[in-house]
Design an enzyme around this catalytic site. Structure first.
Site, PDB file in Angstrom:
ATOM      1  CG  ASP A 106      35.527 -75.206 -60.045  1.00  0.00           C
ATOM      2  OD1 ASP A 106      34.351 -75.544 -59.832  1.00  0.00           O
ATOM      3  OD2 ASP A 106      36.014 -74.140 -59.628  1.00  0.00           O
ATOM      4  CG  LEU A 107      31.006 -73.459 -64.315  1.00  0.00           C
ATOM      5  CD1 LEU A 107      31.337 -73.583 -65.788  1.00  0.00           C
ATOM      6  CD2 LEU A 107      29.524 -73.714 -64.076  1.00  0.00           C
ATOM      7  CG  ASP A 108      32.703 -68.837 -60.766  1.00  0.00           C
ATOM      8  OD1 ASP A 108      32.866 -68.191 -61.808  1.00  0.00           O
ATOM      9  OD2 ASP A 108      32.500 -68.310 -59.659  1.00  0.00           O
ATOM     10  CB  THR A 114      29.442 -66.764 -62.602  1.00  0.00           C
ATOM     11  OG1 THR A 114      29.838 -67.934 -61.857  1.00  0.00           O
ATOM     12  CG2 THR A 114      29.156 -67.152 -64.038  1.00  0.00           C
ATOM     13  CE  LYS A 142      39.003 -68.301 -56.680  1.00  0.00           C
ATOM     14  NZ  LYS A 142      40.246 -67.553 -56.977  1.00  0.00           N
ATOM     15  CB  SER A 211      30.542 -76.833 -60.766  1.00  0.00           C
ATOM     16  OG  SER A 211      30.063 -75.610 -60.246  1.00  0.00           O
ATOM     17  CB  ALA A 212      30.415 -76.101 -55.160  1.00  0.00           C
ATOM     18  CE  LYS A 242      34.760 -78.510 -56.120  1.00  0.00           C
ATOM     19  NZ  LYS A 242      34.884 -77.559 -57.248  1.00  0.00           N
ATOM     20  CD  GLU A 266      38.379 -76.566 -57.993  1.00  0.00           C
ATOM     21  OE1 GLU A 266      38.548 -75.334 -57.935  1.00  0.00           O
ATOM     22  OE2 GLU A 266      37.336 -77.135 -57.626  1.00  0.00           O
ATOM     23  CG  ASP A 267      38.933 -70.951 -59.531  1.00  0.00           C
ATOM     24  OD1 ASP A 267      38.249 -71.923 -59.142  1.00  0.00           O
ATOM     25  OD2 ASP A 267      38.575 -69.771 -59.392  1.00  0.00           O
TER      26      ASP A 267
END
Length: 312
Positions: A106-108, A114, A142, A211-212, A242, A266-267
């Site tokens: 995932d990114l963020d 961000t 989130k 990433s979404a 997701k 993932e976070d």
């Protein structure tokens, strides 16, 4: 009677108290049509009803109540109710594939942060249309895509919005966000990210991004790591967000790697659920309590030791 109540509420209702907050994960036995119970908590009277259609939470008395349902935060106002899907029992803990061939990130919250940038953009939009929006509501966004996030925000709107108006609002928020990330650069990468990506590449692993955010490709360019990834999911093409596994399966297919030979990172609880639904092992980045269904949890990406999860 007390034992029966505890067996129902803590057993099938999944009630836990963590950090001073209620957490529920209701399930429904196959032979049951449904069940319900009442709960008093810090001046609030909560009614919970469970059947095949889902879980209905109704706040009969008290002030604003914040609790968790299947790992996701719920904010319930007095006199209001919400219906949510039944919790899916967690699959057995996956064994990390020693023959792992790909890492999917995932990114963020994993590679950069961000989240507050998104918050400021959503806050600016909400203020402009007179909708209450705060950090509590923001927590519900989130791991959620743009249109689904907008629907959450509009739950408190004084009027209904048409589909065209919603698309316009989403575009406006995106414009605010793009303005916010104009100053993003390599300095905004989390510590350790470049080392993890370089180590994975040196080990012969393929790298993907799930990433979404539709702005992910542009953000990776600004962060200076776009060339590290073999494939970046097109969030605009993924219909189901997701915790649906679609985006992780899309990345695995594009990388040409079977899902069972991938590890997702993932976070968010919804992201962990999506990774497992895709048949992959999951590493959580962040709070072990919030990510308790992950196969392993590390506080931050800098603590990611590739040798722990992938054999040489």
């Amino acid at each position: 009677m007390a034992g029966s109540w505890l067996g129902l509420v803590q057993g099938f209702g999944g009630l836990r108290i963590a950090g001073g907050h209620l957490r529920f994960a209701p399930t429904l036995p196959k032979a049951w049509k449904g069940y319900g119970f009442n709960l008093r908590w810090r001046g609030c009277a909560l009614r919970v009803d469970v059947d095949a259609r889902g879980v209905r939470y109704r706040l009969d008395e008290g002030g604003l109540l914040v609790f968790a349902h299947a790992g996701s935060e719920v904010v319930l106002e007095p006199g209001r109710e919400v219906v949510l899907p039944l919790a899916v029992p967690s699959p057995p803990k996956a064994v990390f594939p020693r023959a792992c061939q790909a890492l999917i990130f995932d990114l963020d919250g994993v590679l950069t942060d961000t989240a507050h940038t998104h918050y400021r953009a959503w806050k600016r939009l909400a203020d402009g249309i007179g909708v209450p929006f705060d950090l509590q509501v923001n927590e519900r966004l989130k791991g959620v895509d743009r249109m689904a996030s907008l629907e959450i925000i509009l739950e408190r709107a004084p009027r209904a919005y048409s589909a065209d108006e919603k698309r316009a609002l989403a575009d406006t928020k995106n414009g605010y966000y793009v303005q916010e990330i104009a100053k993003v650069g390599p300095q905004d990468l989390f510590d350790g990210v470049r080392g993890v990506l370089d180590a994975a590449r040196a080990a012969g692993l393929k790298l993907g991004l799930a990433s979404a955010s539709r702005n992910a490709p542009a953000l990776l360019q600004k962060l200076g790591i776009a060339d590290c990834f073999d494939y970046i999911a097109d969030a605009g093409r993924i219909v189901r967000a997701k915790p649906d596994p679609a985006i992780f399966l899309d990345v695995a297919a594009a990388l040409g790697v079977p899902a069972q030979l991938c590890i997702g990172v993932e976070d968010a609880a919804a992201g962990i659920e999506a990774i497992h639904a895709a048949g992959m092992a999951a590493i959580g980045i962040g709070d072990a309590r919030a990510l308790r269904h992950a196969d392993a949890v590390i506080p931050r990406i800098a603590d990611f030791d590739l040798r722990t999860f992938v054999s040489p």
